[in-house]
Design a protein around this motif. Sequence first.
Motif, mmCIF file in Angstrom:
data_model
loop_
_atom_site.group_PDB
_atom_site.id
_atom_site.type_symbol
_atom_site.label_atom_id
_atom_site.label_comp_id
_atom_site.label_asym_id
_atom_site.label_seq_id
_atom_site.Cartn_x
_atom_site.Cartn_y
_atom_site.Cartn_z
ATOM 1 N N MET A 91 0.830 -1.209 0.000
ATOM 2 C CA MET A 91 0.000 0.000 0.000
ATOM 3 C C MET A 91 0.863 1.257 0.000
ATOM 4 N N PHE A 92 1.992 1.236 0.734
ATOM 5 C CA PHE A 92 2.849 2.423 0.766
ATOM 6 C C PHE A 92 3.423 2.717 -0.621
ATOM 7 N N LEU A 93 3.765 1.680 -1.366
ATOM 8 C CA LEU A 93 4.257 1.891 -2.735
ATOM 9 C C LEU A 93 3.161 2.512 -3.604
ATOM 10 N N HIS A 94 1.929 1.987 -3.473
ATOM 11 C CA HIS A 94 0.805 2.524 -4.253
ATOM 12 C C HIS A 94 0.554 3.994 -3.909
ATOM 13 N N ARG A 95 0.619 4.318 -2.614
ATOM 14 C CA ARG A 95 0.361 5.703 -2.183
ATOM 15 C C ARG A 95 1.338 6.680 -2.815
ATOM 16 N N CYS A 96 2.544 6.198 -3.079
ATOM 17 C CA CYS A 96 3.587 7.054 -3.656
ATOM 18 C C CYS A 96 3.683 6.898 -5.174
ATOM 19 N N ASN A 97 2.739 6.142 -5.764
ATOM 20 C CA ASN A 97 2.743 5.905 -7.213
ATOM 21 C C ASN A 97 4.075 5.345 -7.696
ATOM 22 N N ARG A 98 4.605 4.384 -6.966
ATOM 23 C CA ARG A 98 5.864 3.740 -7.337
ATOM 24 C C ARG A 98 5.623 2.280 -7.671
ATOM 25 N N LYS A 99 6.303 1.818 -8.719
ATOM 26 C CA LYS A 99 6.290 0.394 -9.030
ATOM 27 C C LYS A 99 7.340 -0.280 -8.170
ATOM 28 N N GLY A 100 6.970 -1.394 -7.568
ATOM 29 C CA GLY A 100 7.945 -2.068 -6.723
ATOM 30 C C GLY A 100 7.489 -3.457 -6.354
ATOM 31 N N ARG A 101 8.253 -4.064 -5.463
ATOM 32 C CA ARG A 101 7.970 -5.425 -5.023
ATOM 33 C C ARG A 101 8.159 -5.520 -3.521
ATOM 34 N N VAL A 102 7.338 -6.363 -2.928
ATOM 35 C CA VAL A 102 7.492 -6.702 -1.512
ATOM 36 C C VAL A 102 7.687 -8.202 -1.453
ATOM 37 N N GLU A 103 8.887 -8.619 -1.094
ATOM 38 C CA GLU A 103 9.204 -10.044 -1.046
ATOM 39 C C GLU A 103 9.388 -10.476 0.400
ATOM 40 N N LEU A 104 8.610 -11.478 0.776
ATOM 41 C CA LEU A 104 8.722 -12.048 2.118
ATOM 42 C C LEU A 104 9.838 -13.089 2.082
ATOM 43 N N GLN A 105 10.864 -12.852 2.870
ATOM 44 C CA GLN A 105 11.999 -13.781 2.912
ATOM 45 C C GLN A 105 11.645 -14.973 3.792
ATOM 46 N N HIS A 106 12.032 -16.144 3.363
ATOM 47 C CA HIS A 106 11.791 -17.335 4.187
ATOM 48 C C HIS A 106 12.950 -17.468 5.162
ATOM 49 N N VAL A 107 12.634 -17.452 6.440
ATOM 50 C CA VAL A 107 13.696 -17.421 7.455
ATOM 51 C C VAL A 107 13.663 -18.662 8.351
ATOM 52 N N GLY A 108 13.047 -19.741 7.865
ATOM 53 C CA GLY A 108 13.099 -20.998 8.599
ATOM 54 C C GLY A 108 11.880 -21.254 9.461
ATOM 55 N N SER A 109 11.604 -22.527 9.714
ATOM 56 C CA SER A 109 10.384 -22.912 10.433
ATOM 57 C C SER A 109 10.422 -22.531 11.907
ATOM 58 N N GLN A 110 11.612 -22.341 12.459
ATOM 59 C CA GLN A 110 11.724 -21.970 13.871
ATOM 60 C C GLN A 110 11.791 -20.452 14.063
ATOM 61 N N ALA A 111 11.610 -19.716 12.994
ATOM 62 C CA ALA A 111 11.778 -18.264 13.056
ATOM 63 C C ALA A 111 10.714 -17.616 13.938
ATOM 64 N N THR A 112 11.106 -16.534 14.570
ATOM 65 C CA THR A 112 10.141 -15.726 15.333
ATOM 66 C C THR A 112 10.117 -14.312 14.764
ATOM 67 N N ARG A 113 10.442 -14.187 13.468
ATOM 68 C CA ARG A 113 10.373 -12.880 12.829
ATOM 69 C C ARG A 113 10.005 -13.047 11.363
ATOM 70 N N PHE A 114 9.458 -11.974 10.800
ATOM 71 C CA PHE A 114 9.182 -11.891 9.365
ATOM 72 C C PHE A 114 10.136 -10.858 8.798
ATOM 73 N N VAL A 115 10.728 -11.166 7.637
ATOM 74 C CA VAL A 115 11.668 -10.264 6.985
ATOM 75 C C VAL A 115 11.168 -9.992 5.570
ATOM 76 N N TYR A 116 11.106 -8.715 5.204
ATOM 77 C CA TYR A 116 10.599 -8.307 3.900
ATOM 78 C C TYR A 116 11.657 -7.477 3.174
ATOM 79 N N ASP A 117 11.857 -7.778 1.909
ATOM 80 C CA ASP A 117 12.700 -6.965 1.039
ATOM 81 C C ASP A 117 11.745 -6.114 0.203
ATOM 82 N N VAL A 118 11.747 -4.809 0.432
ATOM 83 C CA VAL A 118 10.852 -3.889 -0.270
ATOM 84 C C VAL A 118 11.718 -3.067 -1.241
ATOM 85 N N SER A 119 11.401 -3.124 -2.523
ATOM 86 C CA SER A 119 12.193 -2.403 -3.515
ATOM 87 C C SER A 119 11.272 -1.681 -4.482
#
Length: 199
Positions: free
Chosen positions: A169-197
């Motif tokens: 939504m933040f990319l849309h608000r700024c009229n920018r083309k981009g991607r939000v990729e959710l990184q896989h950080v393992g089944s025991q992970a306690t965090r979500f990591v996103y690469d936003v470009s």
Amino acid sequence: MWPMPSQPAIRGFACRVLLDGARALPADKQQRVLSRVPPQTLALFESAPRMGWVPIEESMKLTEPLHAVLGTPGFRQFLAAQADRMASYPLLQTFFDGAVRLLGLTPQALLKWSTYAWDQAFRDCGRLVYQSLGESDEGRRVEMRLEEVPPILLLEGTFAQALAGAFEMFLHRCNRKGRVELQHVGSQATRFVYDVSWE
């Protein structure tokens, strides 16, 4: 008596936005989603004070059927649209207006300031962290991390995809083309990591 420990929770206004969005879906999808949501959960969303706290597990009784019926791409689109409505709520609008005044209408400004807005909309749902990854020939990159994610939010991947939709939504608000990729950080992970470009 000892005070009850606080539990992961979301503001009442956010639940109501999600419910209104579900009710605005095409009739067949609306019926498939809402038929899976317990009546007491619907009643809770309708009666909760807008600034009150609703247990996150109650909100998941709506978001998980939405994810199941819409599929991941459709669910992300749905959440992007609802996050845009939530960001216009006075409590959160203040944060984003401040970001735009200071830094301009850019994805990095909105993403950076979303870490402050996060604590206004969610309680005990983890800590949102912004980290710039700099510029390249293709554009800019930011890493967004939700750390210390409570176990309930790790189920089914629904919350992780909902947050990805909010970042889109933040990319849309700024009229920018981009991607939000959710990184896989393992089944025991306690965090979500996103690469936003974006370009």
